[in-house]
Design a protein around this motif. Structure first.
Motif, PDB file in Angstrom:
ATOM      1  N   ILE A 166       4.147   3.992  -3.656  1.00  0.00           N
ATOM      2  CA  ILE A 166       3.140   5.039  -3.462  1.00  0.00           C
ATOM      3  C   ILE A 166       2.037   4.909  -4.500  1.00  0.00           C
ATOM      4  O   ILE A 166       2.232   4.336  -5.573  1.00  0.00           O
ATOM      5  CB  ILE A 166       3.721   6.464  -3.543  1.00  0.00           C
ATOM      6  N   CYS A 167       0.887   5.444  -4.154  1.00  0.00           N
ATOM      7  CA  CYS A 167      -0.253   5.344  -5.071  1.00  0.00           C
ATOM      8  C   CYS A 167      -0.061   6.319  -6.225  1.00  0.00           C
ATOM      9  O   CYS A 167       0.752   7.246  -6.155  1.00  0.00           O
ATOM     10  CB  CYS A 167      -1.563   5.615  -4.338  1.00  0.00           C
ATOM     11  N   ALA A 168      -0.825   6.102  -7.276  1.00  0.00           N
ATOM     12  CA  ALA A 168      -0.664   6.919  -8.480  1.00  0.00           C
ATOM     13  C   ALA A 168      -0.873   8.406  -8.175  1.00  0.00           C
ATOM     14  O   ALA A 168      -0.123   9.256  -8.640  1.00  0.00           O
ATOM     15  CB  ALA A 168      -1.644   6.455  -9.556  1.00  0.00           C
ATOM     16  N   TRP A 169      -1.894   8.714  -7.377  1.00  0.00           N
ATOM     17  CA  TRP A 169      -2.176  10.123  -7.103  1.00  0.00           C
ATOM     18  C   TRP A 169      -1.001  10.763  -6.375  1.00  0.00           C
ATOM     19  O   TRP A 169      -0.506  11.821  -6.737  1.00  0.00           O
ATOM     20  CB  TRP A 169      -3.451  10.294  -6.277  1.00  0.00           C
ATOM     21  N   HIS A 170      -0.549  10.062  -5.314  1.00  0.00           N
ATOM     22  CA  HIS A 170       0.558  10.627  -4.552  1.00  0.00           C
ATOM     23  C   HIS A 170       1.831  10.723  -5.385  1.00  0.00           C
ATOM     24  O   HIS A 170       2.660  11.609  -5.172  1.00  0.00           O
ATOM     25  CB  HIS A 170       0.803   9.806  -3.279  1.00  0.00           C
ATOM     26  N   HIS A 171       1.978   9.803  -6.312  1.00  0.00           N
ATOM     27  CA  HIS A 171       3.167   9.834  -7.141  1.00  0.00           C
ATOM     28  C   HIS A 171       3.125  11.020  -8.102  1.00  0.00           C
ATOM     29  O   HIS A 171       3.995  11.900  -8.084  1.00  0.00           O
ATOM     30  CB  HIS A 171       3.302   8.515  -7.905  1.00  0.00           C
ATOM     31  N   ARG A 230       0.829  -1.189   0.000  1.00  0.00           N
ATOM     32  CA  ARG A 230       0.000   0.000   0.000  1.00  0.00           C
ATOM     33  C   ARG A 230       0.864   1.241   0.000  1.00  0.00           C
ATOM     34  O   ARG A 230       2.061   1.177   0.244  1.00  0.00           O
ATOM     35  CB  ARG A 230      -0.977  -0.009   1.165  1.00  0.00           C
ATOM     36  N   CYS A 231       0.231   2.341  -0.310  1.00  0.00           N
ATOM     37  CA  CYS A 231       0.921   3.610  -0.425  1.00  0.00           C
ATOM     38  C   CYS A 231       1.611   3.931   0.899  1.00  0.00           C
ATOM     39  O   CYS A 231       1.025   3.839   1.965  1.00  0.00           O
ATOM     40  CB  CYS A 231      -0.078   4.704  -0.783  1.00  0.00           C
ATOM     41  N   ALA A 232       2.882   4.318   0.824  1.00  0.00           N
ATOM     42  CA  ALA A 232       3.647   4.574   2.036  1.00  0.00           C
ATOM     43  C   ALA A 232       3.452   6.001   2.552  1.00  0.00           C
ATOM     44  O   ALA A 232       3.868   6.325   3.658  1.00  0.00           O
ATOM     45  CB  ALA A 232       5.128   4.325   1.776  1.00  0.00           C
ATOM     46  N   VAL A 233       2.826   6.854   1.772  1.00  0.00           N
ATOM     47  CA  VAL A 233       2.609   8.229   2.226  1.00  0.00           C
ATOM     48  C   VAL A 233       1.741   8.194   3.488  1.00  0.00           C
ATOM     49  O   VAL A 233       0.712   7.526   3.503  1.00  0.00           O
ATOM     50  CB  VAL A 233       1.929   9.075   1.123  1.00  0.00           C
ATOM     51  N   PRO A 234       2.168   8.896   4.558  1.00  0.00           N
ATOM     52  CA  PRO A 234       1.414   8.825   5.810  1.00  0.00           C
ATOM     53  C   PRO A 234      -0.058   9.166   5.586  1.00  0.00           C
ATOM     54  O   PRO A 234      -0.374  10.048   4.782  1.00  0.00           O
ATOM     55  CB  PRO A 234       2.079   9.890   6.677  1.00  0.00           C
ATOM     56  N   ALA A 235      -0.914   8.436   6.267  1.00  0.00           N
ATOM     57  CA  ALA A 235      -2.367   8.654   6.236  1.00  0.00           C
ATOM     58  C   ALA A 235      -3.033   8.133   4.969  1.00  0.00           C
ATOM     59  O   ALA A 235      -4.245   8.070   4.899  1.00  0.00           O
ATOM     60  CB  ALA A 235      -2.741  10.122   6.438  1.00  0.00           C
ATOM     61  N   CYS A 236      -2.273   7.757   3.965  1.00  0.00           N
ATOM     62  CA  CYS A 236      -2.916   7.294   2.732  1.00  0.00           C
ATOM     63  C   CYS A 236      -3.292   5.824   2.883  1.00  0.00           C
ATOM     64  O   CYS A 236      -2.497   5.019   3.333  1.00  0.00           O
ATOM     65  CB  CYS A 236      -1.992   7.460   1.534  1.00  0.00           C
ATOM     66  N   ARG A 237      -4.516   5.485   2.496  1.00  0.00           N
ATOM     67  CA  ARG A 237      -4.944   4.103   2.625  1.00  0.00           C
ATOM     68  C   ARG A 237      -5.051   3.406   1.271  1.00  0.00           C
ATOM     69  O   ARG A 237      -5.588   2.313   1.166  1.00  0.00           O
ATOM     70  CB  ARG A 237      -6.281   4.033   3.363  1.00  0.00           C
ATOM     71  N   SER A 238      -4.576   4.064   0.243  1.00  0.00           N
ATOM     72  CA  SER A 238      -4.750   3.524  -1.090  1.00  0.00           C
ATOM     73  C   SER A 238      -3.892   2.281  -1.326  1.00  0.00           C
ATOM     74  O   SER A 238      -2.730   2.225  -0.947  1.00  0.00           O
ATOM     75  CB  SER A 238      -4.406   4.580  -2.129  1.00  0.00           C
ATOM     76  N   ARG A 239      -4.499   1.284  -1.949  1.00  0.00           N
ATOM     77  CA  ARG A 239      -3.787   0.075  -2.334  1.00  0.00           C
ATOM     78  C   ARG A 239      -3.866  -0.133  -3.835  1.00  0.00           C
ATOM     79  O   ARG A 239      -3.392  -1.121  -4.370  1.00  0.00           O
ATOM     80  CB  ARG A 239      -4.406  -1.145  -1.647  1.00  0.00           C
TER      81      ARG A 239
HETATM   82 ZN   LIG Z   1      -1.187   7.578  -1.530  1.00  0.00          ZN
END
Ligand SMILES: [Zn+2]
Ligand SMILES: [Zn+2]
Length: 528
Positions: A482-487, A448-457
């Motif tokens: 990381i998820c696509a958005w965060h990336h 899953r996305c490693a960005v804190p608070a992100c729950r995206s898988r």
């Molecule tokens: Zn994310």
């Protein structure tokens, strides 16, 4: 007079009868036509039920009938959930306030199944409970986690159980117990939300089917607002009875349709897509209908009781995993003799007490379950003792499916938890063998996305902490999931900053802006 079924009897024969002279193209179109008519009838019945439910709810009918909660009333008397009754009433209330839309609906212009269809989560819920050795708790956690990773989303234990059961049952050797391919599997590609119908067979007729409502239901919501709850209860039960007959026919046709994968003939990529686009039926409902249908070949009395409305949906599903040729009559009788609550307790008891060599029969009527002698199931397993338990709640059809899968993996004479363990190990091996599950970076970061608070898988990317354009290397410590958005929007869009060594020493800034401090700074998930 017996209410009529709309499907020609010749189509409702056992599926083997289709084997000779079976032309897939013709059969697909014929069955599709009938399935759509059934779906249209079902929609109309649901509309009637929704109006009756609206009148019932306005008067808080459940109280007058002696039930404290709507859900208790609905599952006991109708075999539905309170939520489903509630949403049907709401939808119909809204529709009746919009005369044009309602007229269109009445004229059958709405597509089959679409209008008063309520969500998957509206099904009555049941509890799954299994005593097992403590070491299986970790296995269960791992496989649930794997299911989440496969699905790319935070599944509940119940949703994971659904995927696990579907995967496990699809692997059973084909026999009378054969199952269609999983209608929903976490490994299945996610549907493209903007895809249009032109993706399917081009010449498919998408116009709505204006199938008549069953005769005995047509008049039944007249004057609903002037009826007392007792009368409304009687009428709602009549409608539900008609709906079960439609469901029964649907299940039988669907079994042939899905077994033969006729959706492919019509260019649908999956059974689930066909069900949703064409019939407005959820994959879960369809799977339960087919499971019930399958069971009726071994235990016809169960199917007959359901078809005749003598056993509600929730009761039929409760006894589904335990009903065998020899015990079906006893379970069907029990299903009529006791409350849903008691029936579920009895099924759970019977499963725990099963010895594997004799079919699972109901306990004596009225017995105090905790006083009945418990069989020593673990004697043969050496010293292992079931000192822990797995408990989750899920829609009743999911619990039925999961129990069926556990039983399918338990050998005769095995403790039930042995079937549970084998099922989990099988599914774990299947899912881990899929190529997308070999990525070392994603695996390290728990998919899953490693960005804190992100729950995206979903849509995970592999990002270089020190950008490659700035000399960052390909070592694992420089790469993070990381998820696509965060990336794309976060890190490369300047809203998020990250530096350090993955996985344990990464500092994050969220809400980055020029000239001022970022909104928050964290090391891992800890604010700094
Ligand atoms: Zn994310
Ligand atoms: Zn990047």
């Amino acid at each position: 007079m017996e209410p009529a079924e709309i499907i020609p009897p010749a189509l409702l024969v056992p599926p083997d009868a289709y084997s000779r002279g079976f032309h897939h193209d013709d059969a697909a179109l014929v069955l599709d036509g009938w399935l759509r008519r059934l779906a249209s009838q079902q929609t109309r019945c649901r509309a009637v039920l929704g109006r009756l439910a609206g009148a019932f709810l306005k008067r808080r009918g459940q109280h007058e009938l002696g039930f404290s909660r709507l859900d208790d009333y609905a599952r006991e008397r109708l075999g539905l959930s309170g939520r489903e009754l509630q949403s049907l009433a709401t939808v119909m209330g809204r529709l009746d306030g919009l005369p044009a839309l309602r007229a269109a609906f009445e004229a059958g212009l709405r597509e089959a199944g679409r209008t008063p269809d309520t969500g998957d989560e509206d099904e009555p819920r049941a509890r799954f409970h299994l005593r097992c050795p403590r070491r299986l708790l970790a296995l269960w956690r791992d496989v649930v986690e794997l299911a989440r990773r496969m699905a790319g989303t935070e599944l509940t234990q119940g949703q994971a159980a659904e995927a696990i059961a579907a995967e496990g049952l699809s692997a059973q050797p084909s026999s009378e117990e054969a199952w269609p391919e999983p209608l929903w599997s976490p490994a299945a590609p996610i549907a493209d939300p903007v895809e249009t119908r032109s993706a399917f067979a081009e010449d498919l007729d998408w116009s709505a089917v204006a199938e008549a409502i069953p005769d005995e239901v047509a008049w039944i919501d007249r004057g609903a607002n002037h009826l007392d709850p007792f009368a409304l209860d009687g009428r709602m039960r009549r409608v539900v009875q008609a709906m079960q007959r439609i469901d029964w026919q649907t299940g039988r046709l669907l079994r042939v349709f899905l077994d033969r994968r006729l959706h492919r003939v019509m260019q649908f990529p999956s059974g689930a897509r066909y069900l949703r686009e064409r019939l407005g039926i959820s994959a879960r409902k369809a799977r339960a209908l087919v499971a019930l249908e399958r069971k009726t070949w071994e235990a016809p009395i169960l199917g007959e009781a359901y078809r005749a409305g003598e056993l509600s949906w929730v009761r039929a599903l409760a006894v589904l995993p335990v009903a065998r040729e020899q015990t079906a009559a006893a379970w069907v009788a029990r299903g009529r003799e006791v409350t849903v609550r008691r029936l579920m307790d009895e099924v759970e008891w019977a499963l725990a007490a099963r010895d594997g060599s004799s079919p699972i029969a109901p306990p004596p009527l009225g017995a105090t379950l905790r006083d009945l002698p418990e069989r020593q199931m673990c004697a043969r397993e050496g010293s292992e003792y079931p000192d822990a338990e797995i408990v989750f709640s899920a829609p009743v059809s999911v619990v039925a499916l999961f129990r069926t899968a556990v039983l399918a993996f338990a050998g005769p004479g095995d403790a039930l938890w042995t079937g549970f363990e084998r099922l989990l190990r099988h599914v774990q091996a299947e899912w881990e063998a899929q190529p997308r599950h070999r990525d070392p970076i994603f695996a390290r970061d728990g998919w899953r996305c490693a960005v804190p608070a992100c729950r995206s898988r979903r849509n995970l990317h592999d990002h270089h902490l020190l950008f490659r354009s700035r000399g960052g290397n390909n070592g694992h410590a420089n790469r993070i999931t990381i998820c696509a958005w965060h990336h794309l929007r976060g890190l490369h869009g300047g809203r998020v900053r990250a530096w350090g060594a993955a996985p344990d020493d990464v500092t994050w800034e969220l809400g980055v802006r020029s000239g001022r401090a970022p909104l928050v700074r964290l090391r891992g998930d800890t604010y700094v």
